[in-house]
Write a protein that holds these residues in place. Sequence first.
Motif, PDB file in Angstrom:
ATOM      1  N   ASP A  38       0.848  -1.208   0.000  1.00 20.04           N
ATOM      2  CA  ASP A  38       0.000   0.000   0.000  1.00 20.04           C
ATOM      3  C   ASP A  38       0.876   1.248   0.000  1.00 20.04           C
ATOM      4  OD1 ASP A  38      -2.128  -1.675   0.071  1.00 20.04           O
ATOM      5  OD2 ASP A  38      -2.832  -1.132   2.061  1.00 20.04           O
ATOM      6  N   PHE A  39       1.389   1.597  -1.184  1.00 18.62           N
ATOM      7  CA  PHE A  39       2.306   2.737  -1.268  1.00 18.62           C
ATOM      8  C   PHE A  39       1.691   3.956  -1.957  1.00 18.62           C
ATOM      9  CE2 PHE A  39       2.918   0.073  -4.980  1.00 18.62           C
ATOM     10  CZ  PHE A  39       2.888   0.975  -6.021  1.00 18.62           C
ATOM     11  N   ASP A  40       0.561   3.759  -2.635  1.00 21.28           N
ATOM     12  CA  ASP A  40      -0.112   4.878  -3.287  1.00 21.28           C
ATOM     13  C   ASP A  40      -0.567   5.885  -2.221  1.00 21.28           C
ATOM     14  OD1 ASP A  40      -1.752   5.709  -5.946  1.00 21.28           O
ATOM     15  OD2 ASP A  40      -3.010   6.032  -4.180  1.00 21.28           O
ATOM     16  N   PRO A  41      -0.429   7.191  -2.476  1.00 18.08           N
ATOM     17  CA  PRO A  41      -0.814   8.190  -1.466  1.00 18.08           C
ATOM     18  C   PRO A  41      -2.252   8.025  -0.964  1.00 18.08           C
ATOM     19  CG  PRO A  41       0.380   9.250  -3.265  1.00 18.08           C
ATOM     20  CD  PRO A  41       0.186   7.825  -3.662  1.00 18.08           C
ATOM     21  N   GLU A  42      -3.167   7.616  -1.848  1.00 18.89           N
ATOM     22  CA  GLU A  42      -4.555   7.417  -1.417  1.00 18.89           C
ATOM     23  C   GLU A  42      -4.686   6.212  -0.492  1.00 18.89           C
ATOM     24  OE1 GLU A  42      -7.876   9.094  -1.956  1.00 18.89           O
ATOM     25  OE2 GLU A  42      -6.118  10.333  -1.709  1.00 18.89           O
ATOM     26  N   GLU A  43      -3.899   5.169  -0.761  1.00 19.18           N
ATOM     27  CA  GLU A  43      -3.920   3.991   0.113  1.00 19.18           C
ATOM     28  C   GLU A  43      -3.363   4.334   1.492  1.00 19.18           C
ATOM     29  OE1 GLU A  43      -3.456   0.173  -2.813  1.00 19.18           O
ATOM     30  OE2 GLU A  43      -1.672   1.402  -2.569  1.00 19.18           O
ATOM     31  N   ILE A  65     -16.938   5.404  -2.773  1.00 14.09           N
ATOM     32  CA  ILE A  65     -15.499   5.478  -2.446  1.00 14.09           C
ATOM     33  C   ILE A  65     -14.677   5.463  -3.729  1.00 14.09           C
ATOM     34  CG2 ILE A  65     -13.595   4.381  -1.202  1.00 14.09           C
ATOM     35  CD1 ILE A  65     -15.644   3.168   0.690  1.00 14.09           C
ATOM     36  N   HIS A  66     -15.082   4.638  -4.673  1.00 15.21           N
ATOM     37  CA  HIS A  66     -14.382   4.551  -5.956  1.00 15.21           C
ATOM     38  C   HIS A  66     -14.316   5.922  -6.644  1.00 15.21           C
ATOM     39  CE1 HIS A  66     -14.295   2.599 -10.244  1.00 15.21           C
ATOM     40  NE2 HIS A  66     -13.109   3.060  -9.886  1.00 15.21           N
ATOM     41  N   ILE A  67     -15.478   6.583  -6.750  1.00 15.09           N
ATOM     42  CA  ILE A  67     -15.505   7.882  -7.434  1.00 15.09           C
ATOM     43  C   ILE A  67     -14.774   8.938  -6.608  1.00 15.09           C
ATOM     44  CG2 ILE A  67     -17.036   9.726  -8.273  1.00 15.09           C
ATOM     45  CD1 ILE A  67     -18.956   7.625  -9.231  1.00 15.09           C
ATOM     46  N   ASP A  68     -14.853   8.841  -5.285  1.00 15.02           N
ATOM     47  CA  ASP A  68     -14.128   9.786  -4.435  1.00 15.02           C
ATOM     48  C   ASP A  68     -12.621   9.670  -4.645  1.00 15.02           C
ATOM     49  OD1 ASP A  68     -14.132  11.828  -2.416  1.00 15.02           O
ATOM     50  OD2 ASP A  68     -13.366  10.336  -1.007  1.00 15.02           O
ATOM     51  N   VAL A  69     -12.142   8.434  -4.802  1.00 13.48           N
ATOM     52  CA  VAL A  69     -10.710   8.222  -5.078  1.00 13.48           C
ATOM     53  C   VAL A  69     -10.335   8.827  -6.431  1.00 13.48           C
ATOM     54  CG1 VAL A  69      -8.993   6.444  -5.635  1.00 13.48           C
ATOM     55  CG2 VAL A  69     -10.403   6.200  -3.592  1.00 13.48           C
ATOM     56  N   LEU A  70     -11.181   8.642  -7.439  1.00 11.69           N
ATOM     57  CA  LEU A  70     -10.916   9.232  -8.756  1.00 11.69           C
ATOM     58  C   LEU A  70     -10.818  10.754  -8.656  1.00 11.69           C
ATOM     59  CD1 LEU A  70     -13.370   7.142 -11.003  1.00 11.69           C
ATOM     60  CD2 LEU A  70     -10.891   6.892 -10.858  1.00 11.69           C
ATOM     61  N   CYS A  71     -11.718  11.363  -7.889  1.00 17.96           N
ATOM     62  CA  CYS A  71     -11.720  12.828  -7.751  1.00 17.96           C
ATOM     63  C   CYS A  71     -10.466  13.314  -7.027  1.00 17.96           C
ATOM     64  CB  CYS A  71     -12.972  13.287  -6.998  1.00 17.96           C
ATOM     65  SG  CYS A  71     -14.512  13.022  -7.915  1.00 17.96           S
ATOM     66  N   THR A  72     -10.058  12.584  -5.997  1.00 21.00           N
ATOM     67  CA  THR A  72      -8.850  12.972  -5.257  1.00 21.00           C
ATOM     68  C   THR A  72      -7.619  12.861  -6.146  1.00 21.00           C
ATOM     69  OG1 THR A  72      -9.884  12.144  -3.242  1.00 21.00           O
ATOM     70  CG2 THR A  72      -7.527  12.571  -3.150  1.00 21.00           C
ATOM     71  N   ARG A  73      -7.579  11.817  -6.968  1.00 20.00           N
ATOM     72  CA  ARG A  73      -6.434  11.655  -7.879  1.00 20.00           C
ATOM     73  C   ARG A  73      -6.425  12.728  -8.959  1.00 20.00           C
ATOM     74  NH1 ARG A  73      -6.237   5.000  -8.282  1.00 20.00           N
ATOM     75  NH2 ARG A  73      -4.853   4.741  -6.477  1.00 20.00           N
ATOM     76  N   LEU A  74      -7.611  13.167  -9.381  1.00 22.31           N
ATOM     77  CA  LEU A  74      -7.666  14.283 -10.337  1.00 22.31           C
ATOM     78  C   LEU A  74      -6.980  15.511  -9.748  1.00 22.31           C
ATOM     79  CD1 LEU A  74     -11.285  14.150 -11.842  1.00 22.31           C
ATOM     80  CD2 LEU A  74      -9.141  13.944 -13.107  1.00 22.31           C
ATOM     81  N   LYS A  75      -7.208  15.735  -8.468  1.00 19.63           N
ATOM     82  CA  LYS A  75      -6.610  16.892  -7.801  1.00 19.63           C
ATOM     83  C   LYS A  75      -5.105  16.711  -7.617  1.00 19.63           C
ATOM     84  CE  LYS A  75      -6.652  19.418  -3.415  1.00 19.63           C
ATOM     85  NZ  LYS A  75      -7.216  19.467  -2.043  1.00 19.63           N
ATOM     86  N   ASN A  76      -4.708  15.549  -7.106  1.00 20.50           N
ATOM     87  CA  ASN A  76      -3.300  15.342  -6.740  1.00 20.50           C
ATOM     88  C   ASN A  76      -2.394  15.078  -7.934  1.00 20.50           C
ATOM     89  OD1 ASN A  76      -4.076  15.668  -4.083  1.00 20.50           O
ATOM     90  ND2 ASN A  76      -4.223  13.482  -3.663  1.00 20.50           N
ATOM     91  N   LYS A  77      -2.911  14.359  -8.946  1.00 22.41           N
ATOM     92  CA  LYS A  77      -2.055  13.984 -10.071  1.00 22.41           C
ATOM     93  C   LYS A  77      -2.199  14.911 -11.273  1.00 22.41           C
ATOM     94  CE  LYS A  77      -1.324   9.505 -10.877  1.00 22.41           C
ATOM     95  NZ  LYS A  77      -1.556   8.060 -11.137  1.00 22.41           N
TER      96      LYS A  77
END
Length: 688
Positions: free
Chosen positions: A46-51, A445-457
């Motif tokens: 679990d190394f991904d920032p979201e994980e 949770i799936h869509i929330d992770v996608l939205c967070t990655r849009l912001k961070n990446k």
Amino acid sequence: MSLNIRNVCLMGHGSDGKTSLAESMLYLTKGTDRLGKIADGNTVCDFDPEEVRRQITISATPVPVEYSGCKLNIIDTPGYFDFVGELLQGLRVADAGVIVVTAKSGVGVGTEKAWKYLSGMKKARFFYVSKLDEENANFDQTFNGIKDKFGITVCPLVIPCVDGGKTVGIVDIPTKSAYKVENGARAAIKLPDSMAGQVDEYYSMLCENVAETSEELMEKYFSGDAFTAEELQAGIRGGVREGVLAPVFCGSAVTGLGTLSLLDGLVKYAPSPDEGAPETGADLSGADVKVAFDPNGPTCALIFKTTSDQYGKFSFFKVISGKVTADMTLVNARSGANEKIGHIYSVKGKKNTEIKEVACGDIGAVSKLSDTKTGDTLCAAGKVVALKGIDFPQPSYSLALTPKIKGGEEKIASGLTRMAEEDFTFTVKQDAEIKQMVVSGQGDIHIDVLCTRLKNKFGVEVETESPRVPYREKIRKKVKVEGKHKKQSGGHGQYGHVWIEFEPGETEDLTFEEKIFGGSVPKNFHPAVEKGLRDRIQKGVLAGYPVVNLKATLVDGSYHDVDSSEMAFKTAAGIAYKNGLPQANPVLLEPIGELKVFIPDSYMGDIIGDLNKRRGRVMGMNPGEDGQQVVEAEVPMAEMHSYAIDLRSMTQGRGSFAFSFIRYDEAPPNIQQKVIEETKAFLEEDED
């Protein structure tokens, strides 16, 4: 002698200890120099920032574990159902699955689903009862729960060694010997006298299961002769391969207790890649072909996972036949394109080690493939075969995304396109009708992770809202109205004059007819009248939704020799439409969908009650697979937005559903009024 590779998927409910078990395996085999902890955010898998932030597994992560002369590719998979696509990727290339069940909570929904997946794919099944060191851990209760749920195939190989009410080690049932863990190594301890009876009982259970694996062993069992250690091991291995025996191990990832025994069990009993059934694929003509495990055969590799970061794209693959070496060229069976294999790697979390080749049955990764995606097959030229890919579930939960700062739409689209290379379980649709970008995934949770990655990446923040429902409008009575457009302002004027009858039509599309007598509107202007109406029906008079089932008949009018034009008659038709439809008793139509809900029988009452609240109409109930019930209903689409989350809550994740549009029906008056008010408010806001 079987191949010394084991491809093993760690599965089970969320937070039951899969990632911690993988960490323990790595640490005790010297694959890492420290034992990472989820709470500290420093585990290998679990190394991904979201994980790290959420403290859950989001991606399937293969890590190599070297033990007892064998390479085990341990694939840590998510337990949360929103990320089931990652689990399916890992399962596609695994030859066995270890279902992790906590000694505190026992069998969960994730346990049941893991068993169902492994059984459906005919893969070897193991259980590992985790967290023996924690307070209120109860192995016996958990083991009995597993056996009650999954039947006599469940068989104990390792149980806790309990002395004075405290777990002091583990007992290996086949040898009836006890161990503890000291400094990462096993040390023999005396089996407490109080456990002798329990160990004998479990040993008898094991022998009974082993006897079922062959007629020869069955005869020996009933003759009363004891199995030799070799017979016991061969029987367990054969039973695991045939799917008639599911061994149970146990331990604690924190203390390392039981980890080495599980690794021993996987090396001894889990099937190696050369022991599986041949893969089925299709050649260039579409004919079925079998691809057997063959280290000396033509290269055939399946891409089972794709990741991308700032350095580019990584494709994870399993070699089904032959081998993959750096600098070879392979053919993509889907596209026919040649792919130059550049650098290949062994991947351990975020650490990549460049290697020269990946052998048959093994797992590796390659960077920067140009035309290859998850599920593709790469083959040697002249021996092109497309293997079965991965069946991903359809998205079931949708949200509309808008950028927090205007002008960010392109960034959102670009980011989602990049993420779609990794994740095949979500879709994006730019819906012109409802003027929203709609993302559909496996859950909130799936869509929330996608939205967070849009912001961070990708540097774009988004806001989410429920997608608007695509309503329709129609009329219920016949009216005859006049439309006149007359304008004189020097030079040529504009003159168009029509009488049109509007009435309910038979087809969804506009039905246009003309019944003109005496040339009051010349034929060359009739197409302009139809065009004017077609432009107008895109917006109804109630709430601006498209108008359907409309029949318009041009019955009369007049024209001017000089001032009449196509534009004038087009405008006149629009005036008739605007004046006429409010008089024709317009109503709002709502989309209705066909819903199929797959649930255990015990949830039937809750599901029916909930469907009634959603204005649903139950059409029938039928028995489904695996003892489930299928409830069939028709439900307005407007009531289905949160159904994926609500159904999961009502059934603890055991229920699933399929929903598809079937038709439009007239909405109840209270719903019509509500939609009209909401639409007007939205349009006013949009204009601002």
